[in-house]
Design a protein around this motif. Structure first.
Motif, PDB file in Angstrom:
ATOM      1  N   GLY A 196      44.114 -35.191  40.642  1.00 36.61           N
ATOM      2  CA  GLY A 196      44.192 -33.744  40.501  1.00 36.61           C
ATOM      3  C   GLY A 196      44.609 -33.018  41.756  1.00 36.61           C
ATOM      4  N   ALA A 197      44.204 -33.547  42.931  1.00 34.76           N
ATOM      5  CA  ALA A 197      44.454 -32.846  44.195  1.00 34.76           C
ATOM      6  C   ALA A 197      45.488 -33.551  45.061  1.00 34.76           C
ATOM      7  N   ALA A 198      45.292 -34.861  45.306  1.00 34.99           N
ATOM      8  CA  ALA A 198      46.164 -35.575  46.250  1.00 34.99           C
ATOM      9  C   ALA A 198      47.620 -35.567  45.799  1.00 34.99           C
ATOM     10  N   VAL A 199      47.857 -35.604  44.492  1.00 33.94           N
ATOM     11  CA  VAL A 199      49.241 -35.645  44.005  1.00 33.94           C
ATOM     12  C   VAL A 199      50.004 -34.363  44.304  1.00 33.94           C
ATOM     13  N   THR A 200      49.284 -33.258  44.545  1.00 32.90           N
ATOM     14  CA  THR A 200      49.982 -31.995  44.811  1.00 32.90           C
ATOM     15  C   THR A 200      50.676 -32.002  46.165  1.00 32.90           C
ATOM     16  N   ALA A 201      50.277 -32.919  47.063  1.00 33.17           N
ATOM     17  CA  ALA A 201      50.891 -32.967  48.393  1.00 33.17           C
ATOM     18  C   ALA A 201      52.386 -33.242  48.304  1.00 33.17           C
TER      19      ALA A 201
ATOM     20  N   MET B 293      52.785 -35.340  35.275  1.00 30.70           N
ATOM     21  CA  MET B 293      53.334 -35.065  36.595  1.00 30.70           C
ATOM     22  C   MET B 293      54.858 -35.217  36.616  1.00 30.70           C
ATOM     23  N   ASN B 294      55.394 -36.116  35.805  1.00 30.89           N
ATOM     24  CA  ASN B 294      56.847 -36.235  35.699  1.00 30.89           C
ATOM     25  C   ASN B 294      57.450 -35.011  35.023  1.00 30.89           C
ATOM     26  N   LEU B 295      56.730 -34.432  34.077  1.00 28.71           N
ATOM     27  CA  LEU B 295      57.206 -33.201  33.462  1.00 28.71           C
ATOM     28  C   LEU B 295      57.220 -32.062  34.478  1.00 28.71           C
ATOM     29  N   ALA B 296      56.188 -32.012  35.327  1.00 24.33           N
ATOM     30  CA  ALA B 296      56.170 -31.017  36.401  1.00 24.33           C
ATOM     31  C   ALA B 296      57.341 -31.248  37.354  1.00 24.33           C
ATOM     32  N   GLY B 297      57.626 -32.522  37.649  1.00 21.59           N
ATOM     33  CA  GLY B 297      58.760 -32.838  38.509  1.00 21.59           C
ATOM     34  C   GLY B 297      60.074 -32.404  37.895  1.00 21.59           C
TER      35      GLY B 297
ATOM     36  N   ARG C 100      58.907 -22.217  37.960  1.00 26.58           N
ATOM     37  CA  ARG C 100      57.643 -21.518  37.712  1.00 26.58           C
ATOM     38  C   ARG C 100      56.758 -22.350  36.786  1.00 26.58           C
ATOM     39  N   GLY C 101      57.386 -22.936  35.767  1.00 23.34           N
ATOM     40  CA  GLY C 101      56.623 -23.787  34.856  1.00 23.34           C
ATOM     41  C   GLY C 101      56.126 -25.052  35.526  1.00 23.34           C
TER      42      GLY C 101
ATOM     43  N   LEU D 262      52.279 -26.035  35.824  1.00 19.82           N
ATOM     44  CA  LEU D 262      51.802 -27.294  35.258  1.00 19.82           C
ATOM     45  C   LEU D 262      51.101 -28.143  36.314  1.00 19.82           C
ATOM     46  N   LEU D 263      51.567 -28.051  37.546  1.00 21.46           N
ATOM     47  CA  LEU D 263      50.935 -28.770  38.643  1.00 21.46           C
ATOM     48  C   LEU D 263      49.473 -28.338  38.802  1.00 21.46           C
TER      49      LEU D 263
END
Length: 486
Positions: A240-245, A302-306, A318-319, A323-324
């Protein structure tokens, strides 16, 4: 020392004290986590309280390493990180390895806050490496304590971040040769003129180093083993958190420093995001236990966010950012369910599950809620981000957006199938007779995550309205491609 420096250093100062404790430390770790949450909210809601420290740790040829800024995106992700830490600690409260988990999470939190506030790119890289080391420690010392999973995580993230460093040094050298100014400030490096071919290779290096942390296809292979090996309470923080880096590094550093290369790479990035969304969905559909299912569902989202971020189109970006943030809440809910089940002695293997709703109806209700959020049900957190990401990506590369849409439809199938497998049907004979439902503390944690998930779904404009300033600096027109995705 200003408030921003305290924000970064407090969890690092708390970690050594916690490491000296043979037992306990629960209340101390939770108190530090809650103080950090308050500080994160203060910095986000009153950003003027963070004063620039541009002369701290000034080194010739490198610049001022300890230079902080109060960016909108970094402040928002810092609040998400600060929220997920006490939730992760609360789910781990009764674990024998609580101290190791809290120690690793505190170090990771300090590193995340440092990279979210860093204005010097070299400072970002240093914090990024510390985050990788602490994550490997968390995997090694909690849950299954798998050395293989920890080593795989470390190899992927460290090798990837070295590629990021090589690309960063390339931009630094180009800028110094052109201007005579050698400094790692992103404000300075963003003004560098780099030949198209060299810029593309540098951007690929940065993408390799940053996308591996999200994790984006095809750099996602570490995720299932890492999330599956770590304690589920630790996976809350990892997923949830580390991937946002990685996503933050792409938006705040890689794209502004190499804008034309970002535009050149956009079709490839969108395609990889679409493939990863669908591929992650099929992996979740065929997962061999509940931990791996939650891991693959996280990879797919996360791939969709990418996909949204690489589209470099205002609506899609923005999406992707929305989503992130939503993914952090939904992923915490999913791994929280796994944590509660394992606390009751359930391993998460399919052979030991079935008909669980009869024994634990409150747990079953919350599991359904977060599964519906994961499906992208309108009114819950994932839906606005998914809709905007796809709507924007359709304007840039329609066929890739269509492929990602199939991944979302597959997500509906795998969430419903797994819920039926775990909660419905005949009662599994191996389930213990005295299986406890949610305790009061667990029930409260799910309410916190659930209300935030519902709020983001019903009132997304509160978050989206604050992204306009960010996107005006990172959208396709600012990057030099005004016709991109219009």
């Amino acid at each position: 020392m200003n408030l921003g420096s305290v924000f970064i250093l407090l969890p690092w100062l708390a970690a050594p004290w916690l490491a000296t404790r043979r037992t306990g430390g629960h209340c101390f770790a939770m108190a530090v986590a809650l103080v950090e949450l308050v500080l994160a909210l203060v910095l986000r809601l009153a950003p003027g309280m963070l004063h620039d420290t541009s002369h701290a740790l000034f080194i010739p040829m490198l610049g001022a390493l300890w230079t902080l800024h109060d960016g909108l995106l970094g402040g928002t992700l810092a609040v998400l990180t600060a929220l997920l830490l006490p939730i992760s600690l609360a789910f781990a409260w009764r674990l024998p390895e609580f101290r190791a988990l809290a120690l690793a999470a505190l170090v990771m939190e300090g590193a995340l806050f440092g990279l979210f506030l860093a204005e010097n790119v070299l400072m970002f890289y240093i914090f990024y490496e510390i985050l990788a080391l602490a994550g490997a420690f968390l995997i090694l010392r909690t849950g299954h304590k798998s050395r293989t999973a920890a080593l795989l995580f470390l190899l992927y993230t460290v090798v990837g971040s070295l590629l990021f460093l090589v690309a960063l040094v390339g931009v630094y050298v180009f800028h110094g040769a052109q201007t005579g100014v050698y400094d790692f400030s992103v404000l300075i490096l963003a003004d560098t003129r780099i030949p198209a071919a060299a810029g593309l290779w540098m951007f690929l290096g940065m993408v390799a180093g940053l996308a591996v942390k999200m994790p984006l296809f095809p750099l996602h292979s570490w995720a299932s083993s890492s999330y599956g090996a770590a304690a589920p309470a630790g996976s809350i923080f990892l997923s949830g958190a580390a991937v946002t880096a990685g996503a933050y590094g792409l938006i705040h550093f890689a794209m502004p420093m190499l804008p034309q290369a970002a535009l050149q790479f956009a079709p490839v990035g969108i395609t990889l995001g679409a493939i990863g969304t669908l591929y992650g969905a099929f992996l979740a559909l065929n997962a061999d236990n509940l931990r791996h299912f939650a891991a693959y569902a996280s990879v797919s989202h996360m791939n969709l966010a990418g996909l949204g971020l690489f589209a470099l189109q205002a609506q899609a970006m923005r999406g992707g950012i929305f989503l992130l943030i939503a993914h952090g809440l939904v992923s915490a809910g999913l791994f929280g369910v796994v944590a509660v089940m394992e606390a009751r002695g359930l391993t998460g293997e399919w052979a030991g599950l079935g008909g669980l709703f009869r024994r634990a109806p409150r747990l079953g209700a919350w599991m359904l809620f977060f599964f519906l959020a994961g499906m992208g049900l309108p009114g819950l957190a994932n839906f606005p981000g998914e809709f905007l990401s796809l709507a924007g990506a359709f304007q840039v590369l329609p066929w890739a957006a269509g492929l990602a849409t199939l991944g979302i439809l597959a997500g509906v199938i795998y969430f419903l199938r797994i819920y039926e497998r775990v909660m419905l049907g005949p009662l599994n004979a191996v389930l213990p007779d005295a299986l406890a439902d949610l305790r009061q503390g667990e029930w409260l944690l799910f309410w916190v995550l659930g209300l935030l998930t519902l709020w983001m779904g019903l009132d997304p404009q509160t978050v989206l309205a604050h992204l306009g300033t960010l996107l005006s600096a990172h959208g396709s027109e600012a990057l030099g491609g005004g016709g991109h995705g219009v």
